[in-house]
Write a protein that holds these residues in place. Sequence first.
Motif, PDB file in Angstrom:
ATOM      1  N   LEU A   1       0.850  -1.193   0.000  1.00 17.47           N
ATOM      2  CA  LEU A   1       0.000   0.000   0.000  1.00 17.47           C
ATOM      3  C   LEU A   1       0.887   1.244   0.000  1.00 17.47           C
ATOM      4  CD1 LEU A   1      -2.877   1.017   0.111  1.00 17.47           C
ATOM      5  CD2 LEU A   1      -2.636   1.175   2.572  1.00 17.47           C
ATOM      6  N   ASN A   2       1.939   1.238   0.868  1.00 17.00           N
ATOM      7  CA  ASN A   2       2.853   2.376   0.905  1.00 17.00           C
ATOM      8  C   ASN A   2       3.523   2.596  -0.448  1.00 17.00           C
ATOM      9  OD1 ASN A   2       2.371   2.996   3.484  1.00 17.00           O
ATOM     10  ND2 ASN A   2       4.249   2.116   4.325  1.00 17.00           N
ATOM     11  N   LEU A   3       3.982   1.472  -1.027  1.00 13.98           N
ATOM     12  CA  LEU A   3       4.669   1.574  -2.315  1.00 13.98           C
ATOM     13  C   LEU A   3       3.723   2.139  -3.372  1.00 13.98           C
ATOM     14  CD1 LEU A   3       7.320   0.790  -3.728  1.00 13.98           C
ATOM     15  CD2 LEU A   3       6.248  -1.331  -4.367  1.00 13.98           C
ATOM     16  N   PHE A   4       2.506   1.638  -3.379  1.00 13.17           N
ATOM     17  CA  PHE A   4       1.529   2.084  -4.367  1.00 13.17           C
ATOM     18  C   PHE A   4       1.241   3.576  -4.212  1.00 13.17           C
ATOM     19  CE2 PHE A   4      -2.921   2.839  -5.507  1.00 13.17           C
ATOM     20  CZ  PHE A   4      -2.879   2.470  -6.826  1.00 13.17           C
ATOM     21  N   ILE A   5       1.010   4.018  -2.967  1.00 12.72           N
ATOM     22  CA  ILE A   5       0.654   5.436  -2.768  1.00 12.72           C
ATOM     23  C   ILE A   5       1.824   6.330  -3.124  1.00 12.72           C
ATOM     24  CG2 ILE A   5      -0.017   7.153  -1.073  1.00 12.72           C
ATOM     25  CD1 ILE A   5      -1.530   5.003   0.370  1.00 12.72           C
ATOM     26  N   SER A   6       3.033   5.964  -2.669  1.00 15.56           N
ATOM     27  CA  SER A   6       4.146   6.876  -2.930  1.00 15.56           C
ATOM     28  C   SER A   6       4.487   6.918  -4.415  1.00 15.56           C
ATOM     29  CB  SER A   6       5.367   6.500  -2.101  1.00 15.56           C
ATOM     30  OG  SER A   6       5.734   5.190  -2.350  1.00 15.56           O
ATOM     31  N   LEU A   7       4.364   5.781  -5.122  1.00 14.90           N
ATOM     32  CA  LEU A   7       4.613   5.824  -6.569  1.00 14.90           C
ATOM     33  C   LEU A   7       3.532   6.620  -7.288  1.00 14.90           C
ATOM     34  CD1 LEU A   7       5.880   2.300  -7.581  1.00 14.90           C
ATOM     35  CD2 LEU A   7       7.079   4.437  -7.793  1.00 14.90           C
ATOM     36  N   THR A   8       2.282   6.462  -6.834  1.00 12.83           N
ATOM     37  CA  THR A   8       1.198   7.217  -7.463  1.00 12.83           C
ATOM     38  C   THR A   8       1.395   8.714  -7.289  1.00 12.83           C
ATOM     39  OG1 THR A   8      -0.199   5.411  -6.769  1.00 12.83           O
ATOM     40  CG2 THR A   8      -1.298   7.346  -7.631  1.00 12.83           C
ATOM     41  N   LEU A   9       1.949   9.109  -6.122  1.00 12.22           N
ATOM     42  CA  LEU A   9       2.182  10.542  -5.924  1.00 12.22           C
ATOM     43  C   LEU A   9       3.435  11.010  -6.645  1.00 12.22           C
ATOM     44  CD1 LEU A   9       1.324  10.948  -2.162  1.00 12.22           C
ATOM     45  CD2 LEU A   9      -0.013  11.673  -4.113  1.00 12.22           C
ATOM     46  N   ALA A  10       4.459  10.151  -6.698  1.00 11.76           N
ATOM     47  CA  ALA A  10       5.761  10.641  -7.167  1.00 11.76           C
ATOM     48  C   ALA A  10       5.883  10.649  -8.679  1.00 11.76           C
ATOM     49  CB  ALA A  10       6.879   9.797  -6.565  1.00 11.76           C
ATOM     50  N   THR A  11       5.291   9.679  -9.375  1.00 11.58           N
ATOM     51  CA  THR A  11       5.489   9.651 -10.832  1.00 11.58           C
ATOM     52  C   THR A  11       4.889  10.865 -11.542  1.00 11.58           C
ATOM     53  OG1 THR A  11       3.679   8.069 -10.899  1.00 11.58           O
ATOM     54  CG2 THR A  11       5.879   7.211 -11.157  1.00 11.58           C
ATOM     55  N   PRO A  12       3.692  11.388 -11.147  1.00  3.93           N
ATOM     56  CA  PRO A  12       3.263  12.636 -11.783  1.00  3.93           C
ATOM     57  C   PRO A  12       4.197  13.800 -11.491  1.00  3.93           C
ATOM     58  CG  PRO A  12       1.450  11.633 -10.615  1.00  3.93           C
ATOM     59  CD  PRO A  12       2.654  10.899 -10.228  1.00  3.93           C
ATOM     60  N   ILE A  13       4.807  13.801 -10.262  1.00  7.00           N
ATOM     61  CA  ILE A  13       5.748  14.896  -9.957  1.00  7.00           C
ATOM     62  C   ILE A  13       6.963  14.800 -10.872  1.00  7.00           C
ATOM     63  CG2 ILE A  13       7.072  16.021  -8.163  1.00  7.00           C
ATOM     64  CD1 ILE A  13       5.303  14.802  -6.126  1.00  7.00           C
ATOM     65  N   PHE A  14       7.453  13.568 -11.099  1.00  5.47           N
ATOM     66  CA  PHE A  14       8.584  13.399 -12.021  1.00  5.47           C
ATOM     67  C   PHE A  14       8.238  13.986 -13.390  1.00  5.47           C
ATOM     68  CE2 PHE A  14      10.304   9.385  -9.780  1.00  5.47           C
ATOM     69  CZ  PHE A  14      11.038  10.175  -8.943  1.00  5.47           C
ATOM     70  N   THR A  15       7.061  13.624 -13.877  1.00  7.52           N
ATOM     71  CA  THR A  15       6.661  14.116 -15.198  1.00  7.52           C
ATOM     72  C   THR A  15       6.559  15.632 -15.215  1.00  7.52           C
ATOM     73  OG1 THR A  15       5.432  12.097 -15.544  1.00  7.52           O
ATOM     74  CG2 THR A  15       4.889  13.944 -16.950  1.00  7.52           C
ATOM     75  N   LEU A  16       5.959  16.187 -14.146  1.00  6.74           N
ATOM     76  CA  LEU A  16       5.745  17.637 -14.119  1.00  6.74           C
ATOM     77  C   LEU A  16       7.061  18.394 -14.012  1.00  6.74           C
ATOM     78  CD1 LEU A  16       2.635  17.788 -11.820  1.00  6.74           C
ATOM     79  CD2 LEU A  16       2.743  18.497 -14.184  1.00  6.74           C
TER      80      LEU A  16
END
Lengths: 240, 187
Positions: free
Chosen positions: B96-111
């Motif tokens: 769950l932690n991995l899923f949430i942090s990746l979901t938050l971080a990958t859009p930031i990487f793109t942005l």
Amino acid sequence: MLKKLHKYANPNKFILVVMPIKNICIYAAVFLIALGLVLGLFFSPPDYQQGETVRIMYIHVSSAWMSLFAYVLIFFLSVSYLIWKFPLFVLIAKEIPFVAIIFTLITLITGSLWGKPTWGTYWVWDARLTSFLILLFIYLGLIFIDKTFKYNANGDLSFSYLSIVGAINIPIIKFSVDWWNTLHQPASVIRAGGPSISVEMLIPLMIMSFGIFLLFIYLVLTNIQSAIDERKFLFLSSKD
Amino acid sequence: MIIFPLAFGNNQYLELNVSISAIWISTLFANLIALDHMYKEDYDDGTLLYYIVNRVPLVTIVYAKCLSHWLFSGLPIILIAPLCSYIFSGYNENNLNLFISLTLATPIFTLIGSPIAALMLGSSSRGAALTFITLPFYLPIIIFGVMGTNINNSNINAEFYLLLAILSIGIIFFPMITVKILKGMIN
């Protein structure tokens, strides 16, 4: 044609004005750094906790201040360039990272040499050290972007935007010792409520910082002078 | 991602920390590889110029570019990361932690990547330079993301709030900068 000449007129005036300052800077810098080193190494008291190793501070802290100040300078020059579109600003700003990266390296190296006797390790991944390493990478990125856009007008724009985005790192470095628990000691000179460092240590530190500041000004002015000469040469050779 | 367990040789399972790092590094590389082509083709064949001349709102273009970049480089990794974590380490408590942090971080990487990809449009050498310039700006996100993933209890913690704050500022701020940069590059 006239517009291009107009573009180079002001840097020429600038160089004429700053050339005497450059010579004053180097002599004063050598004198102040020598004085600061003598005061710091022989006349200042050893720290009650760290002993003699505290003398690394006189180089470490002053070059750290210098590398942070250099970035603030780049930031304001880039903002001024984006507002007033005056090419001299970005010409100066582009020469600063080459000098500032040396002071950043000095800070990191002396810091790790200081860390071995006091913390028992050369390097820890805590907030202050990591953010300072990121500053080094940002300087490298600025140098890279300057090199890849050689003689391209878009390069000035890219450089300014990148340096403005990177400026978010500076307050993080400054306040990292307050926001996170780190091995690095908290600020003892520039802080609310006056410096907590003793006067015998503060005076050599201030002399060293001022000397390194003058050395930085000298190196940057030398770089700017050669950059202006280079652009003049390019302009003349492209006319043929 | 499959290379990582092979590279570690004869151990049956990786350590949990190593598997998390492997997933994050794969995310980073997937992002950086795709970043190079974000505005490159449109700039080269003049489509961007065409958009500007015809007064197509550039913000829409930038958001569409970011969304498509995220759909291709972020979303697949988010979907397969729990599976990969189980394959690597044989451990799925922190999914769950991995899923949430990746979901938050990958859009930031793109942005974060989008203004920098726009900055590098006019330059002659590409690829390596773009990676080099982008990496320092990704480092804080990786640090907080890995910190958030490593937390042992499954509560939602401060790192997630911080990533969420960065994402909500960035989703307004970075496309705005990108539009400014693109206009500056074309003119």
